[in-house]
Motif scaffolding. Structure first.
Motif, PDB file in Angstrom:
ATOM      1  N   PRO A  55      25.439  43.112  76.408  1.00 26.74           N
ATOM      2  CA  PRO A  55      26.699  43.847  76.316  1.00 26.74           C
ATOM      3  C   PRO A  55      26.766  44.723  75.076  1.00 26.74           C
ATOM      4  O   PRO A  55      27.189  45.847  75.144  1.00 26.74           O
ATOM      5  N   PHE A  56      26.359  44.212  73.943  1.00 28.03           N
ATOM      6  CA  PHE A  56      26.223  45.079  72.780  1.00 28.03           C
ATOM      7  C   PHE A  56      25.451  44.362  71.688  1.00 28.03           C
ATOM      8  O   PHE A  56      25.346  43.146  71.683  1.00 28.03           O
ATOM      9  N   PRO A  70      33.184  46.589  75.256  1.00 24.44           N
ATOM     10  CA  PRO A  70      31.895  47.246  75.450  1.00 24.44           C
ATOM     11  C   PRO A  70      32.028  48.456  76.370  1.00 24.44           C
ATOM     12  O   PRO A  70      32.863  48.469  77.272  1.00 24.44           O
ATOM     13  N   SER A  74      31.733  48.150  80.303  1.00 25.24           N
ATOM     14  CA  SER A  74      32.416  46.998  80.860  1.00 25.24           C
ATOM     15  C   SER A  74      33.026  47.351  82.215  1.00 25.24           C
ATOM     16  O   SER A  74      33.159  48.501  82.592  1.00 25.24           O
ATOM     17  N   ARG A  75      33.381  46.307  82.916  1.00 25.21           N
ATOM     18  CA  ARG A  75      33.975  46.499  84.228  1.00 25.21           C
ATOM     19  C   ARG A  75      35.228  47.344  84.097  1.00 25.21           C
ATOM     20  O   ARG A  75      35.992  47.220  83.145  1.00 25.21           O
ATOM     21  N   ASP A 135      37.979  47.297  85.641  1.00 26.17           N
ATOM     22  CA  ASP A 135      39.265  46.610  85.691  1.00 26.17           C
ATOM     23  C   ASP A 135      39.688  46.098  84.327  1.00 26.17           C
ATOM     24  O   ASP A 135      40.868  46.008  84.036  1.00 26.17           O
ATOM     25  N   VAL A 136      38.715  45.773  83.481  1.00 21.81           N
ATOM     26  CA  VAL A 136      39.090  45.318  82.149  1.00 21.81           C
ATOM     27  C   VAL A 136      39.692  46.468  81.348  1.00 21.81           C
ATOM     28  O   VAL A 136      40.707  46.315  80.683  1.00 21.81           O
ATOM     29  N   ASN A 194      43.108  47.131  82.432  1.00 22.59           N
ATOM     30  CA  ASN A 194      44.020  46.002  82.303  1.00 22.59           C
ATOM     31  C   ASN A 194      44.668  45.909  80.936  1.00 22.59           C
ATOM     32  O   ASN A 194      45.568  45.116  80.737  1.00 22.59           O
ATOM     33  N   SER A 222      31.209  38.797  75.698  1.00 19.03           N
ATOM     34  CA  SER A 222      30.469  38.940  76.938  1.00 19.03           C
ATOM     35  C   SER A 222      31.000  37.997  78.009  1.00 19.03           C
ATOM     36  O   SER A 222      31.232  38.393  79.158  1.00 19.03           O
ATOM     37  N   LEU A 282      34.478  39.039  79.202  1.00 22.94           N
ATOM     38  CA  LEU A 282      34.396  40.240  80.021  1.00 22.94           C
ATOM     39  C   LEU A 282      33.965  39.929  81.444  1.00 22.94           C
ATOM     40  O   LEU A 282      34.487  40.499  82.406  1.00 22.94           O
ATOM     41  N   ALA A 283      33.011  39.017  81.562  1.00 23.34           N
ATOM     42  CA  ALA A 283      32.497  38.678  82.884  1.00 23.34           C
ATOM     43  C   ALA A 283      33.586  38.082  83.760  1.00 23.34           C
ATOM     44  O   ALA A 283      33.505  38.123  84.980  1.00 23.34           O
ATOM     45  N   ARG A 284      34.617  37.540  83.127  1.00 24.13           N
ATOM     46  CA  ARG A 284      35.706  36.970  83.915  1.00 24.13           C
ATOM     47  C   ARG A 284      36.940  37.846  83.861  1.00 24.13           C
ATOM     48  O   ARG A 284      38.048  37.412  84.207  1.00 24.13           O
ATOM     49  N   GLY A 285      36.785  39.071  83.407  1.00 23.57           N
ATOM     50  CA  GLY A 285      37.886  40.025  83.467  1.00 23.57           C
ATOM     51  C   GLY A 285      38.855  39.968  82.307  1.00 23.57           C
ATOM     52  O   GLY A 285      39.957  40.507  82.392  1.00 23.57           O
TER      53      GLY A 285
END
Lengths: 342, 342
Positions: A67-68, A98, A101-102, A104-105, A108, B85, B88-91
């Motif tokens: 991720p970083f 990051p 990142s997804r 949605d984050v 959000n 990390s 992030l993986a869980r939003g």
DNA sequence: TGACCTTGCAGAAACGTGCCTGTCAACGCG
DNA sequence: CGCGTTGACAGGCACGTTTCTGCAAGGTCA
């Protein structure tokens, strides 16, 4: 809450925020009841109403799958620390996000603005943010025509030229470079400056590149550099761990530092003050950068919008130690007392 | 947005969230219009409505006047990286919040829960958070009867005992300790374990304490330790920079490592793989801790509430290198090729 | 053919603020 | 005594979602 104090919602809001026309008695009463109930105004409702969240994004670039890269480089840690501190002093908090990142984050969390560390050319995250009208301040000169609000950076060219001159002054005949394979501006600008300097003084460039995010690759690249037939008698390493890697490689080839090999690396770590020998390092002053970045960003969030990008250059600092001096100075730290003579 | 797509607000919400009873055609239409307009739902409004912000606090303890010590210890950087990390993986996203920050900052951000690193006894921040009903997971066994939801820690006693046995096996007769003056549980547990071990094997304790947040104090304390009349022939340093500090001090006193002095320190830094000699380190596995802490916290936020505190112990790892072995093994990394013999 | 269910959506309440407007009493003044 | 002014609050709307409820159209079945 309003009912408990026997007043209206408006009065509560005015009393806690110091607005409206209320006698001090009422203000005190409301605050006392609020304390007693442990009442905290809802951050979400306030954000929704005011449009300000008090949150600043801290976006770090990604290396490889990770991720970083926080770890290898004390720079990021120092910079994030200073940025957190500066943001806090002005009532803001930092959110770590990051770049890859997804989505949605990102959507959000309500941000008032973002700090971007070393954005790549045409960074989609930055474009998206400015499209939303959010101020974006970058650590590192933005590549291409990235439309950031402001940026802070060192003068990497000047720093590299200064180090090369420093090494030449110390007697270096052929200076090598340990650099990276990635395309960020730091690596690019530093390498170009090195090549230009070589051209100017008429030296053939001697350098090795490696993927900087891989901690093992650095040691191998250091070895490669000293194994070359045109072996350098001085090396500048662009990344933090290069100092110990180069020291170890020099030992393997029987080269003494600084007698046979002059050494400088870019690092914020304090370990180089106590290595054998101590290593000259270039500090990019991450604390000053972190502070400056946050100040510029919060100014843009709160203040008047000057639509010209603001640029700020932080000077670097060369901490000269034994590894880059042919005549090593006396050690500055002497032991308090010595049970047996050295 | 609803008007642009020619549907109601409800339909937009349902289409974007995958809820309700909508035909795929309508869903696609709404999403297409949203993309075209660059529409992003308001995080603040969602948080206000749902009560969930998707934000997790990362609280770090403060040392002296500095907001927190990120730098000196690679541990924090690694841990924060892994936590980011995992979140992030869980939003979720992480918000950096020093423990002693202004109260308005704490109340300005809507958190779903908090990770607390090494909370002090009777930490007011933790009490306040649990009073608000927020889950709190601590990195480090909570001192006293701090009512955290869960905690993750290493078995520091076992780690210290293991190192002391390791050093004794390597031939150490008198093992010294470099420890800290602060009252956190890590320092306390490690020091107590050392004292107990000394008592068990009948050795007089030989240790020096210093304020761990001061990077200069470590070198001085290392010097003090080796200057004592009852000089140890092996040392364990509790903090990251102790390795280089002790190596430097040993050189000043003419002690060879590992022949005259065996050395181990607790560190996550990779520089100790390439020092002269390479130093044996104890890794606390910060990545596993950061991941575990976040997993526990998000489980508590989302999942069923088991009101028993959940405890999780992460094993440490001793990375044995030359500095703690009287018979140094062959170096495992050999140079790719050597232009001149060593 | 009416009762009943499913589908496809719209209406509207509620989340907790901040802020603008309104109301009512007291007060000074010509 | 009438009138404007000021102090001290209360009412109510809006922020942008989520979600519960409602409701019409169409299909199914006895």
């Amino acid at each position: 809450m309003a009912a408990a104090a026997g007043v209206s919602i408006t009065t509560v809001s005015d009393a806690l925020n110091g607005k409206g026309r209320l006698p001090d008695a009422t203000r005190r009463h409301v605050r006392e009841v609020a304390d007693r109930l442990g009442y905290r105004p809802s951050a979400a409702a306030r954000t929704l109403r005011t449009g300000k969240s008090g949150l600043i994004g801290l976006t770090v670039t990604t290396y490889g799958d990770e991720p970083f890269t926080f770890t290898e480089f004390a720079y990021f840690a120092e910079m994030a620390r200073a940025a957190t501190s500066a943001a806090l002093a002005r009532g803001y908090a930092l959110v770590i996000l990051p770049a890859t990142s997804r989505h949605d984050v990102w959507s959000n969390v309500a941000l008032d603005g973002t700090v971007v560390i070393d954005p790549s050319d045409q960074d989609p995250v930055v474009s998206e943010l400015v499209r939303q009208g959010l101020p974006v301040v970058s650590d590192g000169r933005p590549a291409g025509s990235l439309p950031v609000t402001a940026w802070v950076d060192n003068d990497h060219e000047a720093a590299v030229l200064g180090i090369l001159d420093h090494l030449a002054d110390a007697g270096a005949r052929r200076i090598g470079l340990l650099t990276g394979t990635s395309t960020d501006t730091y690596t690019h600008l530093s390498t170009t400056a090195y090549l230009r300097w070589c051209e100017r003084v008429g030296q053939d460039p001697v350098y090795e590149s490696y993927p900087a995010h891989d901690p093992c690759a650095g040691a191998v690249a250091a070895d490669r550099l000293l194994a070359r037939p045109d072996r350098p008698d001085a090396v500048y390493g662009l990344f933090d761990p290069n100092g110990t890697d180069l020291l170890a490689a020099a030992r393997r080839y029987g080269m003494r530092v600084p007698e046979d090999l002059l050494l400088v690396c870019c690092s914020e770590s304090t370990v180089y003050a106590n290595t054998e020998p101590p290593v000259t390092t270039l500090s990019l002053k991450p604390r000053r950068i972190g502070t400056a970045v946050v100040q510029l960003l919060i100014d843009a969030i709160e203040g008047v919008e000057s639509d010209l990008p603001i640029e700020q250059v932080i000077p670097t600092e060369l901490i000269v130690r034994t590894s880059s001096q042919r005549r090593p100075p006396r050690t500055t730290v002497s032991p308090p007392r010595s049970p047996e003579g050295k």
